[in-house]
Design a protein around this motif. Structure first.
Motif, short mmCIF file in Angstrom:
data_model
loop_
_atom_site.label_atom_id
_atom_site.label_comp_id
_atom_site.label_asym_id
_atom_site.label_seq_id
_atom_site.Cartn_x
_atom_site.Cartn_y
_atom_site.Cartn_z
N HIS A 74 60.37 56.77 82.05
CA HIS A 74 61.36 57.16 81.04
C HIS A 74 61.10 58.59 80.55
O HIS A 74 62.06 59.36 80.36
N ILE A 75 59.85 58.95 80.38
CA ILE A 75 59.52 60.31 79.94
C ILE A 75 59.95 61.33 80.99
O ILE A 75 60.51 62.39 80.66
N LEU A 76 59.70 61.02 82.26
CA LEU A 76 60.10 61.93 83.33
C LEU A 76 61.61 62.12 83.36
O LEU A 76 62.11 63.24 83.55
N VAL A 77 62.36 61.03 83.18
CA VAL A 77 63.82 61.10 83.16
C VAL A 77 64.28 61.96 81.99
O VAL A 77 65.16 62.83 82.15
N ALA A 78 63.70 61.75 80.81
CA ALA A 78 64.10 62.50 79.63
C ALA A 78 63.79 63.99 79.79
O ALA A 78 64.62 64.86 79.47
N VAL A 79 62.60 64.29 80.29
CA VAL A 79 62.20 65.69 80.49
C VAL A 79 63.11 66.37 81.50
O VAL A 79 63.58 67.50 81.29
N LEU A 83 65.42 69.29 80.19
CA LEU A 83 64.99 70.57 80.72
C LEU A 83 66.02 71.17 81.67
O LEU A 83 66.33 72.37 81.59
N GLY A 84 66.58 70.32 82.55
CA GLY A 84 67.52 70.82 83.54
C GLY A 84 68.93 70.96 83.02
O GLY A 84 69.57 72.01 83.21
N PHE A 85 69.45 69.92 82.35
CA PHE A 85 70.86 69.91 81.96
C PHE A 85 71.15 70.56 80.61
O PHE A 85 72.32 70.76 80.26
N VAL A 86 70.11 70.85 79.84
CA VAL A 86 70.33 71.50 78.55
C VAL A 86 69.78 72.92 78.55
O VAL A 86 70.53 73.90 78.46
N THR A 170 62.37 70.66 87.32
CA THR A 170 63.05 69.36 87.34
C THR A 170 63.09 68.80 88.76
O THR A 170 63.00 67.58 88.96
N PHE A 171 63.24 69.68 89.76
CA PHE A 171 63.24 69.22 91.15
C PHE A 171 61.87 68.66 91.53
O PHE A 171 61.76 67.60 92.17
N VAL A 172 60.82 69.39 91.16
CA VAL A 172 59.46 68.95 91.50
C VAL A 172 59.12 67.66 90.78
O VAL A 172 58.48 66.77 91.35
N THR A 191 71.80 62.68 83.40
CA THR A 191 73.06 63.24 82.91
C THR A 191 73.33 62.80 81.47
O THR A 191 73.83 63.57 80.65
N ALA A 192 72.98 61.54 81.14
CA ALA A 192 73.15 61.04 79.78
C ALA A 192 72.32 61.86 78.80
O ALA A 192 72.79 62.23 77.71
#
Length: 305
Positions: A74-79, A83-86, A170-172, A191-192
């Motif tokens: 969950h932390i990886l998804v949030a980061v 990080l990427g989309f904002v 974010t890719f790595v 995306t959410a």
């Protein structure tokens, strides 16, 4: 085995298509910035992408399970989402207001993905791979040199470089995901977070819960198209980096520069100099060579005794 080789090939193809989406995204970001706020444009298009994912891929997304994954996942998804989309997306859109589409694309191909793949994932950097990464980087520098040998490097280029580095992270980080969530679920979840993060930033800046400017019907159509591209961008990046090494992907992602130059000319008539053309050819040679070498690799399974 052949299955693994096919997955790598599909992953490479996914990343090439991803670079085309990034190329058109720079053009659209500049266009939207003339009518919509920086963070508003992103939360609107990501909201559209989120709805499209629910409608089209609802059978592949375990919505209830998204709240049951491990804390690390969950932390990886949030980061990755924030990080990427904002942050990265915001800097990317802002950079298009201060630099040409070509220059923005050039800064995106600085080999930060390969660097992070080597530092964080401990991927092996072979002499051949390093040579191809360096070759592509030289091509990018040639394109960035707008006149003579002088490299134009200003505020817009710095913003694009920062966003590119964050996108690379974010890719790595995708390679660090545990596998609890499939690619569709990862795309939906990140995306959410992008929608929530951009919406909060937009409200804090504009002090309005709705877009500060009225949006014309034509602009809504373009935002819908941008939402579709955002769906593709999220799914392709998750799938591509699942099957392709970061150091290899770094070269393939340089194709964004080629698409950026093409779209920059088509929409804004930003012409290529002979030096920029040579740089583009060098990038293509490096990308095609790495794609060919990676697609030929096969994994041999030992015979059972």
């Amino acid at each position: 085995m052949a299955v693994q080789t096919n997955r790598v090939r599909r992953g490479i193809l996914a990343l090439i298509v991803l670079t085309a989406i990034y190329g058109i995204t720079a053009v659209m970001a500049r266009f939207f910035s003339d009518s919509i706020g920086l963070f508003e444009q992103w939360y609107i298009r990501f909201s559209i992408a989120l709805v499209l994912m629910v409608v089209v891929f609802h059978r592949k997304i375990r919505f209830a399970y998204l709240f049951q994954v491990s804390r690390r996942e969950h932390i990886l998804v949030a980061v990755r989402g924030l990080l990427g989309f904002v942050v990265a997306a915001g800097l990317y859109a802002l950079s298009t207001q201060y630099a040409s589409i070509a220059s923005v694309a050039v800064m995106q191909v600085i080999p930060t993905t390969a660097l992070f793949g080597w530092l964080i994932l401990r991927e092996t950097m072979t002499t051949r791979k390093f040579s191809l990464i360096f070759l592509a980087f030289v091509g990018a520098l040639l394109v960035a040199s707008r006149s003579g040998v002088s490299l134009s490097f200003g505020y817009g280029e710095l913003l694009s470089l920062a966003s590119g580095a964050l996108f690379s992270l974010t890719f790595v980080f995708r390679k660090l995901q545990t596998g609890e969530l499939n690619n569709h679920e990862l795309a939906f979840a990140t995306t959410a977070y992008g929608v929530m993060g951009n919406y909060i930033m937009a409200v804090l800046i504009t002090h309005s819960v709705l877009p500060s400017n009225s949006i014309s019907p034509m602009l809504w159509v373009l935002l819908l198209g941008a939402g579709v591209l955002s769906v593709g961008m999220s799914l392709l990046s998750n799938y591509g980096f699942e099957h392709v090494k970061a150091t290899t992907a770094s070269i393939i992602l340089d194709m964004e520069l080629v698409f950026g130059l093409i779209f920059g000319y088509l929409f804004y008539r930003e012409w290529l100099t002979p030096q920029q053309f040579v740089g583009t050819i060098i990038i293509l040679i490096a990308t095609i060579t790495m794609t060919y070498l990676e697609s030929r690799k096969t994994v041999v399974c030992p015979s059972p005794e």
